[in-house]
Write a protein that holds these residues in place. Sequence first.
Motif, PDB file in Angstrom:
ATOM      1  N   GLU A 383       0.809  -1.213   0.000  1.00 17.98           N
ATOM      2  CA  GLU A 383       0.000   0.000   0.000  1.00 17.98           C
ATOM      3  C   GLU A 383       0.847   1.270   0.000  1.00 17.98           C
ATOM      4  O   GLU A 383       0.371   2.351  -0.363  1.00 17.98           O
ATOM      5  CB  GLU A 383      -0.938   0.005   1.212  1.00 17.98           C
ATOM      6  CG  GLU A 383      -0.257   0.174   2.566  1.00 17.98           C
ATOM      7  CD  GLU A 383       0.390  -1.095   3.101  1.00 17.98           C
ATOM      8  OE1 GLU A 383       1.043  -1.034   4.162  1.00 17.98           O
ATOM      9  OE2 GLU A 383       0.235  -2.155   2.461  1.00 17.98           O
ATOM     10  N   LYS A 384       2.128   1.157   0.356  1.00 17.53           N
ATOM     11  CA  LYS A 384       2.991   2.340   0.412  1.00 17.53           C
ATOM     12  C   LYS A 384       3.345   2.872  -0.976  1.00 17.53           C
ATOM     13  O   LYS A 384       3.835   4.002  -1.092  1.00 17.53           O
ATOM     14  CB  LYS A 384       4.262   2.020   1.199  1.00 17.53           C
ATOM     15  CG  LYS A 384       4.014   1.787   2.685  1.00 17.53           C
ATOM     16  CD  LYS A 384       5.319   1.547   3.438  1.00 17.53           C
ATOM     17  CE  LYS A 384       5.044   1.337   4.933  1.00 17.53           C
ATOM     18  NZ  LYS A 384       6.295   1.079   5.692  1.00 17.53           N
ATOM     19  N   VAL A 385       3.113   2.081  -2.026  1.00 21.00           N
ATOM     20  CA  VAL A 385       3.436   2.570  -3.372  1.00 21.00           C
ATOM     21  C   VAL A 385       2.357   3.507  -3.901  1.00 21.00           C
ATOM     22  O   VAL A 385       2.528   4.105  -4.971  1.00 21.00           O
ATOM     23  CB  VAL A 385       3.663   1.408  -4.366  1.00 21.00           C
ATOM     24  CG1 VAL A 385       4.713   0.453  -3.850  1.00 21.00           C
ATOM     25  CG2 VAL A 385       2.371   0.683  -4.674  1.00 21.00           C
ATOM     26  N   ILE A 386       1.240   3.657  -3.174  1.00 18.29           N
ATOM     27  CA  ILE A 386       0.185   4.575  -3.622  1.00 18.29           C
ATOM     28  C   ILE A 386      -0.249   5.521  -2.507  1.00 18.29           C
ATOM     29  O   ILE A 386      -1.340   6.092  -2.555  1.00 18.29           O
ATOM     30  CB  ILE A 386      -1.044   3.802  -4.147  1.00 18.29           C
ATOM     31  CG1 ILE A 386      -1.590   2.844  -3.087  1.00 18.29           C
ATOM     32  CG2 ILE A 386      -0.709   3.048  -5.430  1.00 18.29           C
ATOM     33  CD1 ILE A 386      -2.929   2.235  -3.446  1.00 18.29           C
ATOM     34  N   ASP A 387       0.625   5.705  -1.482  1.00 22.21           N
ATOM     35  CA  ASP A 387       0.233   6.546  -0.348  1.00 22.21           C
ATOM     36  C   ASP A 387       0.592   8.014  -0.530  1.00 22.21           C
ATOM     37  O   ASP A 387       0.362   8.837   0.349  1.00 22.21           O
ATOM     38  CB  ASP A 387       0.865   6.028   0.953  1.00 22.21           C
ATOM     39  CG  ASP A 387       2.393   6.071   0.936  1.00 22.21           C
ATOM     40  OD1 ASP A 387       2.973   6.495  -0.102  1.00 22.21           O
ATOM     41  OD2 ASP A 387       2.999   5.682   1.947  1.00 22.21           O
ATOM     42  N   GLY A 388       1.159   8.370  -1.686  1.00 24.02           N
ATOM     43  CA  GLY A 388       1.522   9.757  -1.945  1.00 24.02           C
ATOM     44  C   GLY A 388       2.826  10.187  -1.325  1.00 24.02           C
ATOM     45  O   GLY A 388       3.246  11.334  -1.484  1.00 24.02           O
ATOM     46  N   ASN A 389       3.519   9.291  -0.637  1.00 20.01           N
ATOM     47  CA  ASN A 389       4.790   9.614   0.015  1.00 20.01           C
ATOM     48  C   ASN A 389       5.917   8.920  -0.740  1.00 20.01           C
ATOM     49  O   ASN A 389       6.064   7.693  -0.676  1.00 20.01           O
ATOM     50  CB  ASN A 389       4.761   9.156   1.478  1.00 20.01           C
ATOM     51  CG  ASN A 389       6.020   9.574   2.232  1.00 20.01           C
ATOM     52  OD1 ASN A 389       6.982  10.078   1.653  1.00 20.01           O
ATOM     53  ND2 ASN A 389       6.014   9.367   3.542  1.00 20.01           N
ATOM     54  N   GLU A 390       6.719   9.692  -1.472  1.00 18.42           N
ATOM     55  CA  GLU A 390       7.792   9.110  -2.278  1.00 18.42           C
ATOM     56  C   GLU A 390       9.001   8.708  -1.447  1.00 18.42           C
ATOM     57  O   GLU A 390       9.957   8.127  -1.976  1.00 18.42           O
ATOM     58  CB  GLU A 390       8.211  10.089  -3.375  1.00 18.42           C
ATOM     59  CG  GLU A 390       7.107  10.389  -4.382  1.00 18.42           C
ATOM     60  CD  GLU A 390       7.544  11.320  -5.494  1.00 18.42           C
ATOM     61  OE1 GLU A 390       8.774  11.575  -5.587  1.00 18.42           O
ATOM     62  OE2 GLU A 390       6.685  11.795  -6.249  1.00 18.42           O
ATOM     63  N   ASP A 501      22.950  -2.505  -6.049  1.00 12.19           N
ATOM     64  CA  ASP A 501      22.268  -2.722  -4.769  1.00 12.19           C
ATOM     65  C   ASP A 501      21.742  -4.144  -4.595  1.00 12.19           C
ATOM     66  O   ASP A 501      21.535  -4.597  -3.470  1.00 12.19           O
ATOM     67  CB  ASP A 501      21.089  -1.751  -4.630  1.00 12.19           C
ATOM     68  CG  ASP A 501      21.530  -0.298  -4.676  1.00 12.19           C
ATOM     69  OD1 ASP A 501      22.682  -0.026  -4.306  1.00 12.19           O
ATOM     70  OD2 ASP A 501      20.710   0.550  -5.079  1.00 12.19           O
ATOM     71  N   LEU A 502      21.441  -4.807  -5.719  1.00  9.23           N
ATOM     72  CA  LEU A 502      20.837  -6.143  -5.709  1.00  9.23           C
ATOM     73  C   LEU A 502      19.490  -6.148  -5.001  1.00  9.23           C
ATOM     74  O   LEU A 502      19.045  -7.166  -4.467  1.00  9.23           O
ATOM     75  CB  LEU A 502      21.793  -7.169  -5.073  1.00  9.23           C
ATOM     76  CG  LEU A 502      23.155  -7.313  -5.771  1.00  9.23           C
ATOM     77  CD1 LEU A 502      24.020  -8.337  -5.054  1.00  9.23           C
ATOM     78  CD2 LEU A 502      22.983  -7.690  -7.237  1.00  9.23           C
ATOM     79  N   LYS A 503      18.830  -5.022  -4.979  1.00  8.19           N
ATOM     80  CA  LYS A 503      17.476  -4.868  -4.451  1.00  8.19           C
ATOM     81  C   LYS A 503      16.887  -3.603  -5.046  1.00  8.19           C
ATOM     82  O   LYS A 503      17.612  -2.786  -5.621  1.00  8.19           O
ATOM     83  CB  LYS A 503      17.462  -4.780  -2.913  1.00  8.19           C
ATOM     84  CG  LYS A 503      18.082  -3.488  -2.360  1.00  8.19           C
ATOM     85  CD  LYS A 503      18.086  -3.447  -0.841  1.00  8.19           C
ATOM     86  CE  LYS A 503      16.679  -3.441  -0.246  1.00  8.19           C
ATOM     87  NZ  LYS A 503      15.947  -2.185  -0.514  1.00  8.19           N
ATOM     88  N   ILE A 504      15.585  -3.437  -4.921  1.00  6.57           N
ATOM     89  CA  ILE A 504      14.951  -2.212  -5.413  1.00  6.57           C
ATOM     90  C   ILE A 504      13.727  -1.911  -4.557  1.00  6.57           C
ATOM     91  O   ILE A 504      13.053  -2.827  -4.073  1.00  6.57           O
ATOM     92  CB  ILE A 504      14.537  -2.351  -6.906  1.00  6.57           C
ATOM     93  CG1 ILE A 504      14.202  -0.982  -7.505  1.00  6.57           C
ATOM     94  CG2 ILE A 504      13.382  -3.311  -7.069  1.00  6.57           C
ATOM     95  CD1 ILE A 504      15.386  -0.082  -7.680  1.00  6.57           C
ATOM     96  N   ASP A 505      13.491  -0.635  -4.329  1.00  7.88           N
ATOM     97  CA  ASP A 505      12.272  -0.174  -3.661  1.00  7.88           C
ATOM     98  C   ASP A 505      11.420   0.570  -4.681  1.00  7.88           C
ATOM     99  O   ASP A 505      11.934   1.399  -5.448  1.00  7.88           O
ATOM    100  CB  ASP A 505      12.588   0.777  -2.503  1.00  7.88           C
ATOM    101  CG  ASP A 505      13.263   0.071  -1.341  1.00  7.88           C
ATOM    102  OD1 ASP A 505      13.328  -1.172  -1.359  1.00  7.88           O
ATOM    103  OD2 ASP A 505      13.737   0.756  -0.413  1.00  7.88           O
ATOM    104  N   VAL A 506      10.130   0.269  -4.700  1.00  4.90           N
ATOM    105  CA  VAL A 506       9.182   1.034  -5.503  1.00  4.90           C
ATOM    106  C   VAL A 506       8.573   2.072  -4.574  1.00  4.90           C
ATOM    107  O   VAL A 506       7.747   1.750  -3.718  1.00  4.90           O
ATOM    108  CB  VAL A 506       8.093   0.118  -6.104  1.00  4.90           C
ATOM    109  CG1 VAL A 506       7.140   0.945  -6.964  1.00  4.90           C
ATOM    110  CG2 VAL A 506       8.725  -0.995  -6.930  1.00  4.90           C
ATOM    111  N   GLN A 507       9.012   3.313  -4.729  1.00  5.56           N
ATOM    112  CA  GLN A 507       8.608   4.368  -3.804  1.00  5.56           C
ATOM    113  C   GLN A 507       7.165   4.827  -4.041  1.00  5.56           C
ATOM    114  O   GLN A 507       6.441   5.121  -3.099  1.00  5.56           O
ATOM    115  CB  GLN A 507       9.548   5.574  -3.935  1.00  5.56           C
ATOM    116  CG  GLN A 507      11.025   5.239  -3.781  1.00  5.56           C
ATOM    117  CD  GLN A 507      11.383   4.776  -2.393  1.00  5.56           C
ATOM    118  OE1 GLN A 507      11.292   3.587  -2.089  1.00  5.56           O
ATOM    119  NE2 GLN A 507      11.740   5.688  -1.527  1.00  5.56           N
TER     120      GLN A 507
END
Length: 514
Positions: A383-390, A501-507
């Motif tokens: 849900e954090k990918v659509i909370d408006g907080n990058e 990084d061998l990882k990724i975050d979708v902000q």
Amino acid sequence: MTQVGEGQEAEETAPPVMTFGAPTAGEILAERYELVEHINNDSAGRLVWRGVDVVLRRPVAVVLRYPGGDSATEMLQAAVAASRVIHPNLVGVYDAIDEDERAYVVREWVDGNSLRELVADGPLDPARATAIGNAVASALAAVHATGMVHGNVHPGTAMISDDGRVVLADARTDGADSQENDIRAVGGILYFALTGHWPHAEAPLRGATAGHGRAAIPDAVRDASGAIAAPRQVRAGVPAYLDDLTMDLLDAEIAPPSSDVLAAELARLDVPAEDHFLDQTGTIRFTADPGDDPSPLAAAGGRKVAVGIAGLLAVALVGLLIGISALGGDDKSPNTEPVARPSNSAPSSQASAPAPAVGKLSVEEVRIIDPDSKLRDELDDAEKVIDGNEDKGWGTDTYTTANFGNRKKGMGVLIDLGAPHTVKSVQAILSSTGASAELFWGEADFPSTSSGDKQLVASYKNRIGQPFEEHDGTTMTFNGFNPEQKYQYLLFWITKLPASDLKIDVQEIKVQGS
């Protein structure tokens, strides 16, 4: 294989290149970019080299200018501005460096040919010309969305890679051009692709031909008054709709559409021939104020002046809604069970409803798709990918290799808009560069299980736009949506993690539409 540096090859009138201190093969610039082979010199006297980024181990093009300093300001400013616009149909700009005695721009290496070289073997078929025009217009839409101007659209800067990708190179941002000229240049691209002639030779758009190999591009066929012949008059087999669209774009008396509308129109026309779509509908026309005098070119070529494209889109929408209401109004079928509507169908509405405005769409639900996981321990925080907080988002675990430790084909985020919508673009904001991803659409959700995720990934085969591979920016924008189709379910699918990084975050994921 040819790499056209800054979109242009040298011509006889090109200024002499300073050779004092000229680079040599094997030299490494900025402790990172190794020069491998001198390809050519562009029309401004800049040296174009094929090189290698020794840090990321990828091929690059290096465009050097002597001297640097103040004389290289425009080139460097254009490169910096271009680097901020990431789009599959734009050549990526990686670096811009000024060393006083020389300056250089490092950009994506494209294995392929310019449109000018491609057409040297003969004009292209209408379908391929339309596809190239669509790609160039889509690239311009991305540039224009930032308020910038490309200013250098012509057959030398439109490049076609060996794998079929079309990219636009060599933007100029010195303020001496306009977005309208960019759009009219797409008409020139279509005309050139269809005929092998360039229609702006006598009165060129700035950066299009003047001083850029004009002698190498044949001028359009013209009558005694200087009016150019339509593509259908030059060669057989050009469809009327494409002929009309091309000539409208070149007609100074007809106001062109915006680049995003033009891209959508060319995408609408760029469909497989077996669909017979092109046989049933012609191009949407656009023109200047209906009160103005008809265009001399329109009168000479027999083309009719129509209403503006925005008005026709609204009329077409209202007509569609009336047709849907008429078809559904007299339905007396006893079957009252709800019928599942496919994602590309339009909901019914009142005929008098205005055309919907484009804006941010509300996402009803998102969830993580992880078909190859047994533990399924990376599903939290979707849900954090659509909370408006990058600053906060959902992230993968850290893997041993960029391809998910050889354990997964990928991971993704399923986006449910709640109902079918017209979608303009999807933007994914990531935590770092170097990731690869794609966007797909489908018509249904599946259970949130490993089996359900496998079924979903297997059924979502409709890709939106082109994939982003080893993406150099932290924002991916997908805008290859069909404006006449409705979408509810979208899958943002990550195929490769950043090697660093061998990882990724979708902000954050943002969906624009109506």
